[in-house]
Design an enzyme around this catalytic site. Structure first.
Site, mmCIF file in Angstrom:
data_model
loop_
_atom_site.group_PDB
_atom_site.id
_atom_site.type_symbol
_atom_site.label_atom_id
_atom_site.label_comp_id
_atom_site.label_asym_id
_atom_site.label_seq_id
_atom_site.Cartn_x
_atom_site.Cartn_y
_atom_site.Cartn_z
ATOM 1 N N ASP A 135 -8.093 -7.419 0.396
ATOM 2 C CA ASP A 135 -7.098 -7.792 1.545
ATOM 3 C C ASP A 135 -7.986 -7.251 2.855
ATOM 4 O O ASP A 135 -8.504 -6.562 2.979
ATOM 5 C CB ASP A 135 -5.880 -6.793 1.332
ATOM 6 C CG ASP A 135 -6.107 -5.493 1.908
ATOM 7 O OD1 ASP A 135 -6.454 -4.804 1.153
ATOM 8 O OD2 ASP A 135 -5.793 -4.896 3.226
ATOM 9 N N HIS A 158 -5.308 -21.880 10.536
ATOM 10 C CA HIS A 158 -6.497 -22.422 10.237
ATOM 11 C C HIS A 158 -7.187 -21.231 9.669
ATOM 12 O O HIS A 158 -7.877 -21.230 8.397
ATOM 13 C CB HIS A 158 -7.534 -22.732 11.534
ATOM 14 C CG HIS A 158 -8.678 -22.673 11.247
ATOM 15 N ND1 HIS A 158 -9.336 -23.909 10.452
ATOM 16 C CD2 HIS A 158 -9.933 -21.696 11.164
ATOM 17 C CE1 HIS A 158 -10.625 -23.492 10.143
ATOM 18 N NE2 HIS A 158 -10.985 -22.585 10.724
ATOM 19 N N ASP A 180 0.756 -1.203 0.090
ATOM 20 C CA ASP A 180 -0.039 0.184 -0.031
ATOM 21 C C ASP A 180 1.008 1.238 -0.053
ATOM 22 O O ASP A 180 2.207 1.209 0.102
ATOM 23 C CB ASP A 180 -0.933 0.059 1.074
ATOM 24 C CG ASP A 180 -0.037 0.142 2.505
ATOM 25 O OD1 ASP A 180 1.115 0.220 2.531
ATOM 26 O OD2 ASP A 180 -0.787 -0.083 3.544
ATOM 27 N N CYS A 224 -12.588 -28.628 7.480
ATOM 28 C CA CYS A 224 -11.627 -27.937 6.877
ATOM 29 C C CYS A 224 -10.352 -28.926 6.669
ATOM 30 O O CYS A 224 -10.123 -29.705 7.611
ATOM 31 C CB CYS A 224 -11.097 -26.904 8.097
ATOM 32 S SG CYS A 224 -9.542 -25.933 7.494
ATOM 33 N N CYS A 231 -7.291 -28.250 6.720
ATOM 34 C CA CYS A 231 -5.990 -27.542 6.912
ATOM 35 C C CYS A 231 -5.271 -28.318 7.836
ATOM 36 O O CYS A 231 -5.935 -29.409 8.774
ATOM 37 C CB CYS A 231 -6.169 -26.205 7.482
ATOM 38 S SG CYS A 231 -6.458 -26.066 9.359
ATOM 39 N N CYS A 271 -6.808 -28.443 11.637
ATOM 40 C CA CYS A 271 -8.266 -29.290 11.832
ATOM 41 C C CYS A 271 -7.678 -30.676 11.559
ATOM 42 O O CYS A 271 -8.601 -31.661 12.125
ATOM 43 C CB CYS A 271 -9.057 -28.640 10.821
ATOM 44 S SG CYS A 271 -9.447 -26.975 11.340
HETATM 45 ZN ZN LIG Z 1 -8.740 -25.684 9.486
#
Ligand SMILES: [Zn+2]
Length: 415
Positions: A316, A385, A105, A354, A356, A359
């Site tokens: 963003d 996460h 930015d 999820c 990820c 998880c």
């Molecule tokens: Zn997750």
């Protein structure tokens, strides 16, 4: 001799930044933004790495989580460690060892939101550092100089973020100032863009034989030719407060100056959400369809889906990372405040849907324990996460558009 760790990453010198829309669904667009350090699938959510770090996440892990572009803040990097240090160490890519695209930015928003004793004049802004109270001066030229030195793929014109609420006269004056600063930003950028730290560091032949993030088309390279060097892209910013007529005028006059992409700034400054939506919708109407459209500083998972559906290509927000550090987690079943005692014995994963690594491995009880015990790992795991959830949300949005469906956020009952 000690080997230097600040190394330039391969960038594609051959393909100038381009934006291509592949499919549309309603107002939503599915596209590709080609930047020097890689191709960005849009609509895209950009995690915020304020000080050349997405807080708590090492870069190799960040690559695995998968953002194609991250955002860094010029104001913060200018104060610490200083632009010259980053520039000498190869720009942000070399300095932080991040091979993919980066956006910076202009510093205008942070001067507006963080610093004390800000004084805005035609020439620029005098402000005091939020760190030590020292006095500094930013203007379009120094913001461009800093952003060229930092070497992000996409950089932003220096603007004044109009406060909310602001009366009609103040909003117009602020918008006019932003337009004059946009023209000055572009002028300085055009005269100095060749100074970007990575531009000449990797010979094109070497890049062509590397595993560059972008496939090189050898057919375009004649033997001995030196292809045009890739460049940073400077985006313009539309202001105009909450006044729809001024937003239209700001859009039209910013387009007259001419940029390869346009941002909608000055939102998420305390106005009600319905007003944000109204201003975004009204501004989008006046932005060129063939250029990327970037909505700065939004939003919740529901909001990023909604704005993508309206035709925004880039967003963003600090929310997923900041909320994670405060134990607020976004899941397919809604928000979870992991500090609550109800999770103390909960053996279930944070979000059963999820994929990820958090998880897949840890229970809510463990995450709750880490948070309650103020362990550093709590911030790391929570951030992994939340970022995964945001990036998965955008992947789902892109899939929906590819299938011709308008993206929408599934309500808990439908999941
Ligand atoms: Zn997750």
């Amino acid at each position: 001799m000690v080997e230097s760790l600040s190394r330039p990453f391969p960038y594609n010198p051959q393909v100038p930044c381009t934006f291509q829309i592949q499919t549309t669904a309603g107002s939503a667009r599915r596209g590709q933004l080609i930047a020097p350090h890689g191709t960005i699938e849009t609509p895209v959510f950009m995690p915020v790495g304020t000080l050349a770090t997405v807080k708590g996440i090492p870069q190799d892990l960040l690559e695995e989580i998968g953002p194609e572009i991250i955002l860094s803040n010029t104001y913060h990097l200018y104060l610490r460690p200083g632009v010259e240090t980053v520039r000498r160490l190869g720009g942000l890519h070399g300095f932080m060892s991040w091979p993919r695209p980066v956006l910076t930015d202009s510093g205008g928003f942070q001067v507006f939101s963080l610093s004390d004793l800000r004084k805005v004049r035609e020439e620029g802004v005098t402000f005091r550092s939020h760190l030590d109270g020292s006095s500094h001066f930013f203007n379009p030229e120094s913001s461009m100089e800093a952003q060229i030195g930092l070497g992000a793929d996409i950089i932003m014109a220096f603007d004044e973020c109009t406060e909310h609420p602001a009366d009609a006269r103040r909003t117009r004056e602020s918008m006019e100032l932003t337009l004059r600063w946009a023209a000055r930003s572009k002028k300085y950028f055009e005269e100095h863009k060749h100074e970007v730290p990575w531009r000449h560091e990797v010979p094109w032949k070497e890049v062509a034989s590397n595993q560059s993030p972008i496939a090189i088309n050898p057919g375009l390279l004649a033997a001995g030719d030196r292809p045009p060097a890739a460049e940073q892209q400077l985006f313009g910013i539309v202001q105009g407060g909450m006044d729809l007529a001024l937003r239209k005028e700001s859009a039209e006059r910013t387009i007259e100056i001419g940029f390869p992409g346009y941002a909608i700034g000055g939102l998420s400054v305390g106005e009600p959400r319905h007003l944000t939506r109204e201003v975004v919708e009204a501004t989008l109407e006046h932005l060129p369809a063939d250029k990327p459209r970037y909505l700065m500083g939004v939003g919740t998972p529901e909001e990023i889906v909604e704005y993508a559906a309206m035709g925004i290509d880039m967003m963003d927000c600090v929310l997923p990372t900041r909320a994670a550090r405060h134990g607020l987690l976004f899941t397919s079943e809604g928000r979870i405040s992991i500090k609550q005692a109800r999770y103390a014995q909960d053996e279930a994963p944070l979000d059963p849907k999820c994929p990820c690594r958090v998880c897949q491995r840890y229970s809510r009880a463990y995450l709750r324990h880490l948070y309650a015990a103020n362990e550093v790992l709590a911030q790391v795991l929570n951030t992994i996460h939340n970022l995964s959830f945001y990036l998965d949300t955008m992947r789902t949005v892109r899939q929906a558009i590819s299938l011709g469906d308008t993206p929408r956020f599934p309500h808990a009952a439908e999941r």
